[in-house]
Design a protein around this motif. Structure first.
Motif, PDB file in Angstrom:
ATOM      1  N   PHE A  65      97.032  94.830  28.815  1.00 64.22           N
ATOM      2  CA  PHE A  65      97.019  96.279  29.007  1.00 64.22           C
ATOM      3  C   PHE A  65      96.563  96.596  30.431  1.00 64.22           C
ATOM      4  CE2 PHE A  65      92.833  95.009  27.630  1.00 64.22           C
ATOM      5  CZ  PHE A  65      91.955  95.812  28.341  1.00 64.22           C
ATOM      6  N   THR A  66      96.905  97.777  30.899  1.00 61.19           N
ATOM      7  CA  THR A  66      96.516  98.238  32.232  1.00 61.19           C
ATOM      8  C   THR A  66      95.842  99.599  32.109  1.00 61.19           C
ATOM      9  OG1 THR A  66      98.352  97.059  33.294  1.00 61.19           O
ATOM     10  CG2 THR A  66      97.330  98.850  34.543  1.00 61.19           C
ATOM     11  N   ILE A  67      94.706  99.758  32.778  1.00 57.72           N
ATOM     12  CA  ILE A  67      93.967 101.018  32.710  1.00 57.72           C
ATOM     13  C   ILE A  67      94.051 101.762  34.040  1.00 57.72           C
ATOM     14  CG2 ILE A  67      92.385 100.006  31.035  1.00 57.72           C
ATOM     15  CD1 ILE A  67      90.246  99.972  33.271  1.00 57.72           C
ATOM     16  N   HIS A  68      93.679 103.043  34.014  1.00 54.88           N
ATOM     17  CA  HIS A  68      93.635 103.867  35.214  1.00 54.88           C
ATOM     18  C   HIS A  68      92.169 104.090  35.599  1.00 54.88           C
ATOM     19  CE1 HIS A  68      97.795 104.425  34.296  1.00 54.88           C
ATOM     20  NE2 HIS A  68      97.555 105.151  33.217  1.00 54.88           N
ATOM     21  N   THR A  69      91.851 103.921  36.885  1.00 52.63           N
ATOM     22  CA  THR A  69      90.472 104.098  37.356  1.00 52.63           C
ATOM     23  C   THR A  69      90.469 105.006  38.583  1.00 52.63           C
ATOM     24  OG1 THR A  69      90.679 102.060  38.685  1.00 52.63           O
ATOM     25  CG2 THR A  69      89.724 101.853  36.483  1.00 52.63           C
ATOM     26  N   PRO A  70      90.703 106.302  38.396  1.00 50.11           N
ATOM     27  CA  PRO A  70      90.832 107.207  39.547  1.00 50.11           C
ATOM     28  C   PRO A  70      89.527 107.511  40.267  1.00 50.11           C
ATOM     29  CG  PRO A  70      91.000 108.425  37.491  1.00 50.11           C
ATOM     30  CD  PRO A  70      90.989 106.979  37.121  1.00 50.11           C
ATOM     31  N   TRP A  71      88.378 107.362  39.580  1.00 49.86           N
ATOM     32  CA  TRP A  71      87.104 107.730  40.188  1.00 49.86           C
ATOM     33  C   TRP A  71      86.278 106.508  40.592  1.00 49.86           C
ATOM     34  CZ3 TRP A  71      88.585 110.059  35.458  1.00 49.86           C
ATOM     35  CH2 TRP A  71      89.051 111.370  35.585  1.00 49.86           C
ATOM     36  N   ILE A  72      85.454 106.672  41.599  1.00 50.10           N
ATOM     37  CA  ILE A  72      84.508 105.642  42.017  1.00 50.10           C
ATOM     38  C   ILE A  72      83.389 105.556  40.972  1.00 50.10           C
ATOM     39  CG2 ILE A  72      82.787 105.003  43.761  1.00 50.10           C
ATOM     40  CD1 ILE A  72      84.560 106.443  45.819  1.00 50.10           C
ATOM     41  N   GLY A  73      82.978 104.349  40.643  1.00 52.91           N
ATOM     42  CA  GLY A  73      81.866 104.191  39.714  1.00 52.91           C
ATOM     43  C   GLY A  73      82.126 103.136  38.654  1.00 52.91           C
ATOM     44  N   LYS A  74      81.312 103.153  37.609  1.00 50.69           N
ATOM     45  CA  LYS A  74      81.401 102.158  36.538  1.00 50.69           C
ATOM     46  C   LYS A  74      82.195 102.704  35.347  1.00 50.69           C
ATOM     47  CE  LYS A  74      77.232  99.491  37.585  1.00 50.69           C
ATOM     48  NZ  LYS A  74      76.957 100.061  38.913  1.00 50.69           N
ATOM     49  N   TYR A  75      83.041 101.842  34.781  1.00 49.95           N
ATOM     50  CA  TYR A  75      83.849 102.157  33.615  1.00 49.95           C
ATOM     51  C   TYR A  75      83.448 101.220  32.472  1.00 49.95           C
ATOM     52  CZ  TYR A  75      87.001 104.805  36.695  1.00 49.95           C
ATOM     53  OH  TYR A  75      87.531 105.708  37.590  1.00 49.95           O
ATOM     54  N   LEU A  76      83.491 101.745  31.255  1.00 48.38           N
ATOM     55  CA  LEU A  76      83.153 100.944  30.082  1.00 48.38           C
ATOM     56  C   LEU A  76      84.387 100.800  29.203  1.00 48.38           C
ATOM     57  CD1 LEU A  76      80.759  99.530  28.642  1.00 48.38           C
ATOM     58  CD2 LEU A  76      80.491 101.615  27.282  1.00 48.38           C
ATOM     59  N   LEU A  77      84.793  99.545  28.955  1.00 49.99           N
ATOM     60  CA  LEU A  77      85.937  99.237  28.100  1.00 49.99           C
ATOM     61  C   LEU A  77      85.408  98.757  26.746  1.00 49.99           C
ATOM     62  CD1 LEU A  77      86.911  98.984  31.122  1.00 49.99           C
ATOM     63  CD2 LEU A  77      88.596  97.341  30.282  1.00 49.99           C
ATOM     64  N   GLN A  78      85.968  99.294  25.655  1.00 55.62           N
ATOM     65  CA  GLN A  78      85.502  98.949  24.320  1.00 55.62           C
ATOM     66  C   GLN A  78      86.667  98.538  23.427  1.00 55.62           C
ATOM     67  OE1 GLN A  78      83.699 102.794  23.473  1.00 55.62           O
ATOM     68  NE2 GLN A  78      81.674 101.884  23.614  1.00 55.62           N
ATOM     69  N   ALA A  79      86.483  97.475  22.666  1.00 53.91           N
ATOM     70  CA  ALA A  79      87.498  97.027  21.709  1.00 53.91           C
ATOM     71  C   ALA A  79      86.806  96.303  20.574  1.00 53.91           C
ATOM     72  CB  ALA A  79      88.515  96.107  22.384  1.00 53.91           C
ATOM     73  N   SER A  80      87.498  96.173  19.441  1.00 55.06           N
ATOM     74  CA  SER A  80      86.909  95.470  18.304  1.00 55.06           C
ATOM     75  C   SER A  80      87.954  94.666  17.554  1.00 55.06           C
ATOM     76  CB  SER A  80      86.214  96.461  17.355  1.00 55.06           C
ATOM     77  OG  SER A  80      87.170  97.298  16.739  1.00 55.06           O
ATOM     78  N   LEU A  81      87.466  93.745  16.755  1.00 52.57           N
ATOM     79  CA  LEU A  81      88.320  92.847  15.987  1.00 52.57           C
ATOM     80  C   LEU A  81      87.642  92.582  14.652  1.00 52.57           C
ATOM     81  CD1 LEU A  81      90.426  90.451  15.606  1.00 52.57           C
ATOM     82  CD2 LEU A  81      88.734  89.026  16.758  1.00 52.57           C
ATOM     83  N   GLU A  82      88.403  92.638  13.558  1.00 52.76           N
ATOM     84  CA  GLU A  82      87.870  92.291  12.248  1.00 52.76           C
ATOM     85  C   GLU A  82      88.484  90.985  11.776  1.00 52.76           C
ATOM     86  OE1 GLU A  82      87.863  95.246   9.264  1.00 52.76           O
ATOM     87  OE2 GLU A  82      86.796  96.730  10.483  1.00 52.76           O
ATOM     88  N   ASP A  83      87.632  90.011  11.508  1.00 55.02           N
ATOM     89  CA  ASP A  83      88.041  88.711  10.986  1.00 55.02           C
ATOM     90  C   ASP A  83      87.696  88.688   9.499  1.00 55.02           C
ATOM     91  OD1 ASP A  83      88.397  86.093  10.301  1.00 55.02           O
ATOM     92  OD2 ASP A  83      87.100  85.261  11.854  1.00 55.02           O
ATOM     93  N   GLU A  84      88.717  88.595   8.640  1.00 55.57           N
ATOM     94  CA  GLU A  84      88.519  88.672   7.195  1.00 55.57           C
ATOM     95  C   GLU A  84      88.043  87.357   6.579  1.00 55.57           C
ATOM     96  OE1 GLU A  84      88.714  91.419   5.602  1.00 55.57           O
ATOM     97  OE2 GLU A  84      89.676  92.722   7.070  1.00 55.57           O
ATOM     98  N   THR A  85      87.766  86.354   7.409  1.00 52.84           N
ATOM     99  CA  THR A  85      87.296  85.066   6.899  1.00 52.84           C
ATOM    100  C   THR A  85      85.868  85.185   6.361  1.00 52.84           C
ATOM    101  OG1 THR A  85      88.617  83.956   8.593  1.00 52.84           O
ATOM    102  CG2 THR A  85      86.965  82.635   7.457  1.00 52.84           C
ATOM    103  N   LYS A  86      85.652  84.744   5.134  1.00 52.60           N
ATOM    104  CA  LYS A  86      84.306  84.771   4.546  1.00 52.60           C
ATOM    105  C   LYS A  86      83.472  83.641   5.141  1.00 52.60           C
ATOM    106  CE  LYS A  86      86.030  86.580   0.130  1.00 52.60           C
ATOM    107  NZ  LYS A  86      85.449  87.928   0.249  1.00 52.60           N
ATOM    108  N   GLY A  87      82.150  83.804   5.098  1.00 49.60           N
ATOM    109  CA  GLY A  87      81.284  82.776   5.651  1.00 49.60           C
ATOM    110  C   GLY A  87      79.856  82.928   5.187  1.00 49.60           C
TER     111      GLY A  87
END
Length: 221
Positions: free
Chosen positions: A169-191
């Motif tokens: 994926f490609t993001i847009h960063t028009p402003w100077i400063g820090k950006y926070l990227l967030q994502a998640s994943l669910e693994d249905e494997t029991k443990g």
């Protein structure tokens, strides 16, 4: 090798509202240190005292990078042995989900830096080139396809970006400063961890990058 079936989605902890809290890392290459904060990333408001005390120091990666860890009232400082991207992994005790009998094992990955094009943690966002705005989302070096990544800009602007069938994926960063990227994943494997069984694992990553070119802005007071 048996293929694992993963249910990929941007979970409720990733789809945050303006009042939600985030955990993030600020990387300072000049000091060779990174600071972990808890609070409102978009307003750069950090929690302290009892609210911050429950945040764990975690395990840092790459191995051997961190030579000292110091905890303050509102931050955790990781002193680095050299200039590098850094990630901190924190695992919580398995517990039942809200309004459900499903027991969840949650693993949080907090990362900063945009120099390494190799994965340094199991669940990772990797730049396709140094300082690139194009990334790949991976789990154990395998691309996560057709998912989403949320980006919070230094101005508080938020946008969700689609991940293609290559995990990129490609993001847009028009402003100077820090950006926070967030994502998640669910693994249905029991443990099981320390004698406690769980039904699935939720992986969540919060990844900070810094942009030095673009539009200047000021926080409204």
């Amino acid at each position: 090798m048996k293929k694992l079936a993963y249910s990929i989605l941007l979970s409720s902890i990733a789809v945050v509202s303006a009042n939600a809290h985030e955990i993030w890392l600020d990387l300072d290459d000049k000091k060779n240190e990174a600071k972990l904060f808890f609070g409102h990333f978009d307003g750069k408001q950090t929690e302290s005292g009892e609210k911050f005390a429950r945040i764990k120091e975690g395990v840092s990666y790459p191995d051997g990078l961190v030579k000292d860890v110091k905890r303050d009232d509102n931050s955790i400082t990781y002193t680095l042995s050299k200039k590098s991207d850094i990630a901190v992994v924190r695992t919580s005790e398995p517990r039942k989900a809200r309004n459900s009998e499903i027991v969840e094992n949650k693993i949080s990955y907090t990362k900063a830096g945009r120099t390494s094009v190799e994965s340094i943690i199991d669940f990772d966002i990797i730049p396709l080139a140094k300082d690139s705005n194009s990334f790949r989302l991976v789990f154990k070096n395998e691309p996560i396809k057709k998912s989403k990544v949320k980006v919070i800009s230094p101005t508080g602007w938020e946008k969700t970006f689609e991940i293609n069938d290559k995990g990129e994926f490609t993001i847009h960063t028009p402003w100077i400063g820090k950006y926070l990227l967030q994502a998640s994943l669910e693994d249905e494997t029991k443990g099981e961890i320390d004698g406690k069984t769980f039904d699935k694992t939720i992986h969540f990553i919060a990844y900070t990058i810094e942009v030095n070119q673009g539009l200047p802005w000021e926080t409204k007071k």
